[in-house]
Design an enzyme around this catalytic site. Sequence first.
Site: not given
Length: 680
Positions: A230, A232, A234-236, A238, A388
């Site tokens: 759904i 994307a 830098s760290l993960g 969804v 953020d």
Amino acid sequence: MELCTACIWTSAQWSQTVTPNRRASYHGFVRSISTSPQRRRRSTLCVMNAASTSAPVSSQSITQLPRSSGSGLKSISSNKPSSAMEQLDIERGVCIPFRKYTPEMVRKKVLDSRGSILSLASRGVEIIWKLGFYWSSLMYDFLVGRDEEIVPYRARQLRNLLCDLGPSFIKAGQVLANRPDIIREDYMNELCILQDDVPPVPNQVAFAIIEEELGQPLERLFSKISSETIAAASLGQVYRATLRETGEDVAIKVQRPGIEPIIYRDLFLFRTLASFLNGISLQKLGCNAELIVDEFGEKLLEELDYTLEATNIEDFLENFKDDPTVKIPQVYKQLSGSRVLVMEWIDGIRCTNPQAIKEAGIDVEGFLTVGVSAALRQLLEFGLFHGDPHPGNIFAMRDGRIAYVDFGNVAVLSQQNKQILIDAVVHAVNEDYAEMANDFTRLGFLASGTDVAPIIPALEAIWQNSAGKGLADFNFRSVTGKFNQLVYNYPIRIPERFSLVIRSLLTQEGICFTLKPDFKFLEVAYPYVAKRLLTDPNPALRERLIQVLFKDGAFQWKRLENLIVLAKENVSKMSSNPALKKNSSQAVRSQQLESKLDLTETIKDGARMFLIDAGIRRQLILAFTEDSKLHVEELVDVYRLVEDQIDMPSVALEVLQDLPSVVRDFMLSWSDSILSDRRY
């Protein structure tokens, strides 16, 4: 470090004292600690009362040089050196004895790993080669005189380079996208793309991490899961899934594989490089480069641990539990871990699709009003705010509510910092630019001891240029653009938490303009601030209200009337908001959203101050009699503004009930003044 070690509590002590939400620690000495159910915090936070009156201490004994020869700023040397991490604690006004990040811990993790020297050497060569080639391209552009015309291309090239170098550099690019004190605006705009447009890892890799973290096969926990990500970052990334046990739709956030050792290694290299750049950084920004890396590293390692994000979500849920206009997703902690986070699926429309929001029949004006109020509550009331809030992280619910997702990046403002921010607003209203400049030092933008005299005219020019146009034309982006020039010309460092504040305000103002180009951000923000000043019982805000109402010893009747009108406007807008009406069952329980402006506590405090505080009493008497006339007409005008908001019998009853304590305080104050006179 005396200020910090003096206030460290043990985990056992803290678990017996702290409330579920961080407001107890942020509001510390102003509000009494709540008696709601307790739970152990992930780390110890305590308000540093000693630091609350201290200006930030510079990290080394330095003589600060101006960024340009015309600025004329100089800094007094610090008497006692302190580490970069200690300086961060002093600036923030909080102590964090149990950290996810320290330079020593990073060094130990990296150097104790197998093949560390070879890994560091190869990574260092890769970084130096790629960044060096890019730097040489910039130098060539400069030498041939085409450095300005090729900026858009070089900005795109930098973004692609950071993606190639991996998650640490992608994150660094995201941070630089909000640091006008470090990078120019055209590069900032290009790096903003890194915030929500990063290639995902393959599904089979991500699904393996979920199963490893939760200790069960996917099909046992979820009846279905999306075949594509759904989102994307830098760290993960969804996925959307459905819980097998309950049939509820959830969002699964899973961390990219193997990024922790890469990030630790890169942080070690960043800090090693920063140690060689301290001299330049001190000259240009008023702080050493290591401090900037430490700020970055601290936030980055916090975002790596999804258990911390789960705690952030719980804190936001607690803060907004009585607000029917804000939706925070529930978190499933039993299905979450350090690399996987499962939370409630938000069935709304992302603000990346403004057309869909309008077509859904959502009241755009009401939705934006709710969003601005929620943002200001986070910043000025809770001291815990979403760091953020880009359009992909904010949803418009079909009932008019605003919903937030992605709580890995949140920021904390101590009670001290919130009070200084309110001071800055008051000084702006009173056009006291010298004090505004001093607020910069108190907030950590300038090193302690910096001569602020050269900044005062620049601040005055920025504010009068922007505020002089009135609310209709005022916007944060134009002010920030002018402020960026100020930052570039003077040795100003924007502390990480305030770079997040700036980004938060700019991003949310941008969302407002996208959905409704003629939306006036300050026409919602000003009434909220006016209501807080008039109704919040916080003693610090009472003091700021007095500062606003008196200028050069004269009572500002017109300013009081404007505050009341604006505060009534805020109450009216919120009480008639479609989101509030559609969620009426929760609104009944809400204490924050009322149909009238509740001035009861303000009237009681005013009566108390009039009787007890001789200075205030004298000022108010002069206000009624200044210019050799009784200001009865002005008083009548004020009463007419509030008569429909006040239940006079109820207020009178509360004042009478409070009378014994007021009389006691009056007698104590009177006896103190008598004894004081006799001593002299």
